[in-house]
Scaffold this active site. Structure first.
Site, PDB file in Angstrom:
ATOM      1  N   CYS A  75       3.605   0.245   7.256  1.00 28.28           N
ATOM      2  CA  CYS A  75       3.322   1.598   6.795  1.00 28.28           C
ATOM      3  C   CYS A  75       3.860   1.696   5.372  1.00 28.28           C
ATOM      4  CB  CYS A  75       4.032   2.595   7.702  1.00 28.28           C
ATOM      5  SG  CYS A  75       3.871   4.306   7.154  1.00 28.28           S
ATOM      6  N   CYS A 185      -2.409   2.391   2.136  1.00 24.17           N
ATOM      7  CA  CYS A 185      -2.052   3.036   3.406  1.00 24.17           C
ATOM      8  C   CYS A 185      -2.678   2.146   4.463  1.00 24.17           C
ATOM      9  CB  CYS A 185      -2.622   4.445   3.479  1.00 24.17           C
ATOM     10  SG  CYS A 185      -2.512   5.165   5.137  1.00 24.17           S
TER      11      CYS A 185
END
Ligand code: DGL
Length: 264
Positions: A75, A185
């Site tokens: 992440c 992302c």
């Protein structure tokens, strides 16, 4: 002392980290993987640093109980806090932002676009790491407030996804004529086809590949590689396991061998 047979931990705010699992399984097929995706609290990208830190610590404590030998922070948003998280963990943390930024430096890209969460962009973490290695590289970054949450719902046919991609990438291109775009992302490579359709001229950079390589290098250096031929994949989520099973299928992952709900 860590042992070769211990699993690798992988964390994300939701399903996005499965794009990192895909690369880990390609490069390190023998490794066992324990995944946690905190979909109940996704998106992290619209939260404060303290909130993201507190939620992430809960995932890391869970993985500590599972005796992992390292954790891939799958992440980007969480990875921007890696320096604050490292002293909290007995095991090494591998940051996807560091891996992605190092790739841009290594490839000597003169300019690059970055689409990420608003939080990731606001920290300037990619720019800082890229400019440490190549001060001349121009980075055109734009945060998307909506894309990760749209993808985490598991419906990839929504026109809202293409609309959000077009709106944000148009802003990046209006600032700089980039040819390369970092998908900053981990949710975004799940809709790589949408990016290709909307912007066929752009080369997409998925930092997951580089992060998997960084995990491999770490395990080789510490002599902790698992010699078995095929590892398991256990997925835990605070959200809906069916979305995880569907994304695992879409990404053609091996497994999951287990996929269930676990409250943080
Ligand atoms: N997958 C996460 C990332 O790479 C973010 C999604 C979110 O906003 O929670 O940044």
């Amino acid at each position: 002392m860590y042992q070769n047979s211990y699993p690798i931990g992988v964390i994300d705010s939701g399903v996005g980290g499965l794009t990192v699992v895909r690369q880990l399984q390609r490069l390190l097929p023998g490794e066992d993987i324990i995944y946690f995706g905190d979909s109940a609290n996704c998106p992290y990208g619209n939260r404060s640093a303290d909130e993201i830190f507190a939620l992430t610590l809960k995932m890391l404590r869970f993985l500590e109980q599972q005796q992992v030998k390292c954790v891939a922070i799958a992440c980007n948003t969480i990875s921007t806090l890696v320096e604050r998280l490292r002293p909290e963990c007995p095991f090494p943390l591998v940051s996807i932002v560091e891996a992605g930024a190092d790739y841009v430096v290594q490839e000597k890209l003169p300019r690059v676009g970055l689409i990420a969460t608003e939080f990731t962009v606001s920290t300037g973490a990619y720019e800082a790491r890229i400019h440490a290695g190549n001060p001349d590289c121009v980075v055109s970054a734009k945060g998307s407030p909506k894309l990760a949450a749209l993808i985490d719902k598991g419906d990839f046919n929504q026109s809202a996804i293409d609309e959000e991609i077009t709106e944000q990438v148009d802003i990046i291109l209006a600032r700089e004529p980039v040819e390369d775009l970092i998908l900053g992302c981990t949710h975004f490579p799940i809709v790589a086809d949408n990016f290709h359709r909307c912007f066929p001229q752009l080369r997409l950079i998925d930092p997951a590949e580089q992060q998997a390589l960084a995990v491999k290098n770490l395990l080789v250096y510490r002599k902790l590689s698992n010699p078995q031929t095929r590892g398991y994949l256990k997925i835990n989520t605070s959200g809906d396991p069916e979305v995880f099973a569907a994304v695992a299928k879409l990404l053609e992952l091996h497994g999951p061998d287990e996929c269930g709900t676990l409250a943080l």
